[in-house]
Write an enzyme that holds these catalytic residues in place. Structure first.
Site, PDB file in Angstrom:
ATOM      1  N   HIS A  16       0.824  -1.202   0.000  1.00 31.57           N
ATOM      2  CA  HIS A  16       0.000   0.000   0.000  1.00 31.57           C
ATOM      3  C   HIS A  16       0.863   1.258   0.000  1.00 31.57           C
ATOM      4  O   HIS A  16       0.541   2.253  -0.658  1.00 31.57           O
ATOM      5  CB  HIS A  16      -0.912  -0.001   1.232  1.00 31.57           C
ATOM      6  CG  HIS A  16      -1.729  -1.245   1.358  1.00 31.57           C
ATOM      7  ND1 HIS A  16      -1.936  -1.890   2.561  1.00 31.57           N
ATOM      8  CD2 HIS A  16      -2.368  -1.996   0.434  1.00 31.57           C
ATOM      9  CE1 HIS A  16      -2.674  -2.969   2.363  1.00 31.57           C
ATOM     10  NE2 HIS A  16      -2.930  -3.056   1.088  1.00 31.57           N
ATOM     11  N   ASP A  74      -6.481   5.635   0.434  1.00 33.71           N
ATOM     12  CA  ASP A  74      -6.408   4.375  -0.289  1.00 33.71           C
ATOM     13  C   ASP A  74      -7.615   3.515   0.077  1.00 33.71           C
ATOM     14  O   ASP A  74      -8.516   3.951   0.812  1.00 33.71           O
ATOM     15  CB  ASP A  74      -5.070   3.669  -0.054  1.00 33.71           C
ATOM     16  CG  ASP A  74      -4.891   3.154   1.375  1.00 33.71           C
ATOM     17  OD1 ASP A  74      -5.852   3.203   2.165  1.00 33.71           O
ATOM     18  OD2 ASP A  74      -3.778   2.703   1.698  1.00 33.71           O
TER      19      ASP A  74
END
Length: 494
Positions: free
Chosen positions: A18, A119
């Protein structure tokens, strides 16, 4: 009045998979759109690689990193909770800290963000942007088919009775490739009684609540899925916000890094003759599967570079939060390999404990194949170097990625026995390695991978689809900022 001093706050969930795409998005906003960027990240502190990744000295001047303390969720999730459950709970519990950090930035540092980008695991923080009166976006650091499944999952939840994985017929995703439950389904949808199922549904409902969606692909990679997401007759009726394909964003090759023994070895090998074997920053195999893989590589007699880790004990999910914490065991990892393996393969193989500079390995001319877990970062790193793959999905959305690579993009092969169902035997591993490295099918896969390499590079160049999409995103965000400042953008002179 055109707003030129855009300041983006990016909220990033834990994990190398991520952090990397969020960092690269931040860098591109700074270097190509003249943004100021602040990235809020919840680090796991599990490896030296993560620490190096978050080293501020490597960032552009206008990009800052703020590390948020990792919340204690031990009393909120079961001890054996899977990655999706733990990450979503961590990002849920970090919201007050994140809100306070934004408040301090605005009131004490006089650096008010003009937008928030989160995200996938940060969608529950979108309302914080509304509190501060700034536009909000979701960054999907994966592919359009995965986004389609996420968006449509709440509808499937209403339509399907029982477990998805028990279905005999494929799941219909409007305008997109069908989803075969036994082969393609993401882990979070396997069991509706598991908490990760509920978390997946919350994210699926949360993504369209942004003012736009950024995605780490380029327009030409998945035109069919992107068209479905934009078409109100298909998935567009669930999205209703613009989608900006701004990829491929990934770690650049770092020619200045110390070369090391692996590159000395690679330099001596002929072009496109080495297969690179790695399962990502948190991936690992069972002991039995490690042994079969070792025998398969040896039997193939193909050159290889293999990043090895200790075998998993219970599930592939466990290694996500423990990657890098091996208490000096890296010196003894070869004990998990077959007796005599290192001696028998000393002329064709190179074994690396725990971690390797993957982007630079894949960029080396001698590398001609990649046995991969199909994480999207690794997938992009392979495609953008023109390297075909053996797809070996472990968890999360990797099964779906493997199908995309093998059946739609045509740049990978996969085992007949899914590796999450049973141990893939050495004979099949040998066959796949030979196929991708020396067979006619392998040459065809390599040609398609190279075509995608050039396509992705062109998309990022000035005038390319991703370059233009990022510019459109900036204009879209400007419009919101102007409205917030009482300016009608339609009154501006083009």
């Amino acid at each position: 009045m055109e707003i030129t001093n855009q300041h983006a706050a990016l909220l990033c969930s834990p994990g190398m998979g991520h952090i990397i795409p969020v960092l690269e998005l931040g860098k591109r906003l700074v270097t190509h759109q003249n943004f100021t960027v602040t990235i809020f990240v919840v680090p796991l502190h599990t490896s030296k690689a993560e620490s190096e990744l978050l080293d501020a000295s490597a960032f552009p001047h206008s990009l800052d990193i703020i590390k948020l303390p990792s919340p204690d969720i031990s009393g909120l999730v079961e001890p054996d909770a899977v990655v999706v459950t733990r990450l979503t709970e961590m990002m849920r519990q970090v919201r007050p800290t994140f809100r306070a950090a934004l408040h301090d930035m605005i009131n004490f540092r006089h650096r008010c963000p003009t937008m928030l980008i989160v995200d996938l695991f940060g969608t529950e923080s979108l309302p914080i942007a509304e509190e501060f009166g700034i536009p909000k976006y979701v960054y999907i650091a994966s592919n359009a088919w995965f986004l389609s499944v996420m968006i449509y999952s709440p509808t499937l939840d209403e339509q399907v009775k029982g477990k998805f994985v028990d279905l005999k017929d494929p799941l219909e995703i409007p305008g997109c490739r069908k989803l075969f439950p036994e082969l393609d389904i993401v882990d979070a949808l396997l069991d509706w009684s598991n908490q990760q199922y509920d978390e997946h549904m919350l994210m699926g409902r949360g993504i369209p609540k942004g003012d736009g969606i950024l995605i780490n692909i380029w327009e030409e990679l998945e035109p069919k899925s992107l068209a479905a997401l934009r078409d109100e007759n298909f998935l567009g009726r669930f999205v209703k916000v613009p989608i900006f394909p701004i990829g491929p964003l990934m770690r650049p090759n770092v020619s200045s890094i110390p070369r090391g023994d692996v590159f000395d070895w690679l330099d001596k090998q002929p072009n496109e003759t080495v297969i690179y074997v790695s399962f990502g920053s948190g991936g690992a195999l069972s002991y039995e599967q490690m042994v079969e893989l070792a025998w398969g590589l040896e039997m193939s007699q193909q050159r290889f570079v293999w990043v090895i880790r200790p075998p998993i004990i219970s599930s592939a999910n466990e290694t996500f939060f423990t990657a890098g914490n091996h208490n000096g065991e890296d010196d003894n990892l070869t004990k998990y390999l077959p007796k005599g393996f290192m001696g028998r393969t000393k002329d064709i193989g190179f074994v690396i404990p725990l971690w390797a500079p993957q982007v630079d390995v894949l960029a080396h001319p001698s590398v001609g194949g990649f046995l991969t877990h199909c994480g999207w970062n690794s997938t992009l790193e392979s495609i953008t170097n023109g390297v075909p793959m053996i797809a070996w999905p472990l968890y999360a959305e990797q099964r779906l990625n493997a199908t995309l690579l093998t059946e739609e993009l045509g740049v990978a092969v996969r085992s007949k026995i899914p590796p999450w169902k049973n141990v893939v035997k050495r004979e099949e591993i040998e066959e796949m390695v030979r196929k991708i490295m020396e067979g006619e099918e392998g040459f065809a896969l390599r040609d398609r991978a190279k075509n995608l390499k050039f396509s992705g590079a062109k998309a990022l160049e000035q005038g390319g689809s991703s370059y233009d999409a990022l510019s459109l995103f900036t204009k879209h965000a400007n419009m919101f900022v102007q409205f917030a400042n009482g300016v009608d953008p339609s009154s501006q002179v083009p």
